[in-house]
Each structure stands twice: as C-alpha cells, then as structure tokens.
Design an enzyme around this catalytic site. Structure first.
Site, PDB file in Angstrom:
ATOM      1  N   GLY A 117       0.818  -1.206   0.000  1.00  0.00           N
ATOM      2  CA  GLY A 117       0.000   0.000   0.000  1.00  0.00           C
ATOM      3  C   GLY A 117       0.851   1.254   0.000  1.00  0.00           C
ATOM      4  N   PRO A 140      -2.786  -4.310  -1.495  1.00  0.00           N
ATOM      5  CG  PRO A 140      -2.815  -4.296   0.844  1.00  0.00           C
ATOM      6  CD  PRO A 140      -1.977  -3.874  -0.341  1.00  0.00           C
ATOM      7  CD  GLU A 141      -3.689  -0.118  -1.223  1.00  0.00           C
ATOM      8  OE1 GLU A 141      -2.916   0.660  -0.633  1.00  0.00           O
ATOM      9  OE2 GLU A 141      -3.280  -1.139  -1.818  1.00  0.00           O
ATOM     10  N   PRO A 142      -7.725  -3.218  -3.232  1.00  0.00           N
ATOM     11  CG  PRO A 142      -7.486  -3.538  -5.544  1.00  0.00           C
ATOM     12  CD  PRO A 142      -6.690  -3.307  -4.290  1.00  0.00           C
ATOM     13  CG  LEU A 144      -7.833  -3.621   2.541  1.00  0.00           C
ATOM     14  CD1 LEU A 144      -6.813  -2.656   3.103  1.00  0.00           C
ATOM     15  CD2 LEU A 144      -8.238  -4.642   3.584  1.00  0.00           C
TER      16      LEU A 144
END
Length: 264
Positions: A117, A140-142, A144
């Site tokens: 991130g 990893p954003e998508p 989250l």
C-alpha cells in the site's frame, strides 16, 4: 536542525542521514501524524548541508504495512466532514511522495520487510532500492474496498502499464525475488547487510556534486515523469472517492475483524 519524533527517527552519519519508520508494533503502518513527520524529516534532510544522501528504512520485521486502517475507519456523524478528511488524507500522502521525488538529495530505500500500500508507495518514490529476502511488495487495497490511487501512477511510472495492472488488480503481493526481477528492487542482499549496503550506495551518490545530483533528479522527474504530478492528483481524487463507497466501509471493517469481506 534534524528533527526526531516517537515514530520517525533520524540518525546522521555524515554524509548520510538514515530515516527510520519506527512503529514496529503496528508493522510501521502510517498514521496521519507519521506522514506529516516524514515530510518534516525530508525538509530537515534538505536543509542539512552536511547530509548529501538519505537512507529510508523500517524498524522491526516490516518496512511499512501501508496506512493505519484503524485511523482510516474512524469517523464522525457528519458524512461531509468525513469526505473532507478523506480528501485531505489522500492529498497528504500525495504531497509526501512528491516531496520525496523532488528532494534534491538521493533517497535509497532499505526495504527490510513487507512494503504494501502506502509503504510500497514510499519504495516507488525512492531513487534506488535495496531489499532483504522478506521484502514482499504489493497493493492489497481492492480487497479492502479502497483504491491505491496515489501509488498507481508511481507504479506505472516505474514499471509500465502491464506490470502495474497485474499488481494493482490482483491485490497479490510479489516476493522480493520477483520485485527484483521486475525492477522494483534494484538489489537483493541479506538482512544483516541491508543497511550497510544502502549506506554504501548513499555514500557513492554523495560523492557527486550536489548541484549535479539535484539537476539529475529534476531532469528525470521533468522528462520521464512529465505528467506525474497531474496523475498523482487524479489518483488522490480516486482514492478519496473510493472511501465514500459501501465497499470501503465493508472492506476496512472486515480487515479489522479479521474476516473475509462481503461485497455489496
């Protein structure tokens, strides 16, 4: 005068300053205050004439686990106030990365552990990257429910559209070996030699004329990355917009609850 905060430490071994993100109990996740302290650290490194290059690293077993999710989900009863805060947070991260790119002194990232991130964004904003075997890299954003909007243009700037798409859309981190193969990391060394190697590279950079280093960094940014500032601003808007969605509420809370997200 070199600043110091509880979570951002600076050590000077002339002609190099080492800036350490030291919130190891939270895997060096960045709070808003820490981002501001990093910006102050950059300003101090800029002004310290005896410092000619900088090493950026993390304490403990992680380089930086991204933004502080607990802080991200904190909000009040006023949706408009939350929206304004999300915009300010995205702009604050954008400004930090731009200040790293514009710093007239070389930045060498010594990536001691996972960089994900916003932590991956710090790596991408550095000039040279040395990493340890445990230094996974990813976004990893998508998963989250949010968007790595500020980091995405930097990733495409460094690697090109294809590798950037893969990393951003799969949300799957890559190993240090693959990050080295794709060009994110420039060298891999054992953990016990990481800082020493980064310091050695910083000293090699510091042997150059300060004006030459400054003009070289500016030339690279203004030619290869001519549209980068505009793209980072667009990315900040995308990141703030994503925070307004139900998916973001679900994904961030699921992360804190340590359960799979249930997308609407």
């Amino acid at each position: 005068m070199i600043m110091q905060s509880n979570a951002i430490e600076i050590r000077v071994d002339e002609p190099v300053a080492t800036v350490t993100i030291n919130r190891h109990q939270k895997r060096n996740a960045l709070s808003r205050a820490m981002i501001e302290d990093l910006r102050l650290a950059l300003s101090d490194v800029h002004q310290e004439r005896k410092v000619r290059a900088m090493v950026l690293t993390g304490a403990g077993t992680a380089f930086c686990a991204g933004r502080d999710v607990n802080e991200m989900v904190a909000g009040g009863a006023d949706p408009m106030a939350d929206l304004a805060r999300w915009g300010e947070e995205a702009e604050q991260l954008r400004d930090l990365l731009l200040e790293m790119l514009r710093l007239p002194k070389p930045i060498i990232a010594a990536v001691n552990g996972p960089a994900v991130g916003a932590g991956a964004g710090l790596v991408l904003a550095a000039d040279i990257v040395v990493a340890a075997p445990a230094a996974e890299f990813g976004f990893p954003e998508p998963r989250l429910g949010v968007v790595a909007g500020v980091e995405a243009p930097l990733l495409a700037y460094r690697l090109g559209a294809g590798p950037a798409s893969r990393l951003m859309l799969t949300s799957t981190p890559i190993t240090s070996v693959e990050a080295h193969r794709t060009g994110v990391y420039h060298e891999l060394v054992s953990n016990d030699l990481l800082w020493a190697r980064a310091f050695e590279i910083a000293k090699q950079c510091a042997a150059g004329a300060p004006e030459s280093l400054q003009l070289t960094k500016r030339l690279l940014l203004e030619t290869i990355g001519e549209q980068l500032e505009t793209q980072l601003t667009s990315g900040a808007i995308a990141a703030a917009t994503a925070r307004t969605t139900e998916s973001a509420q679900q994904g961030l809370q699921a992360f804190l609850d340590k359960r799979p997200a249930e997308w609407p």
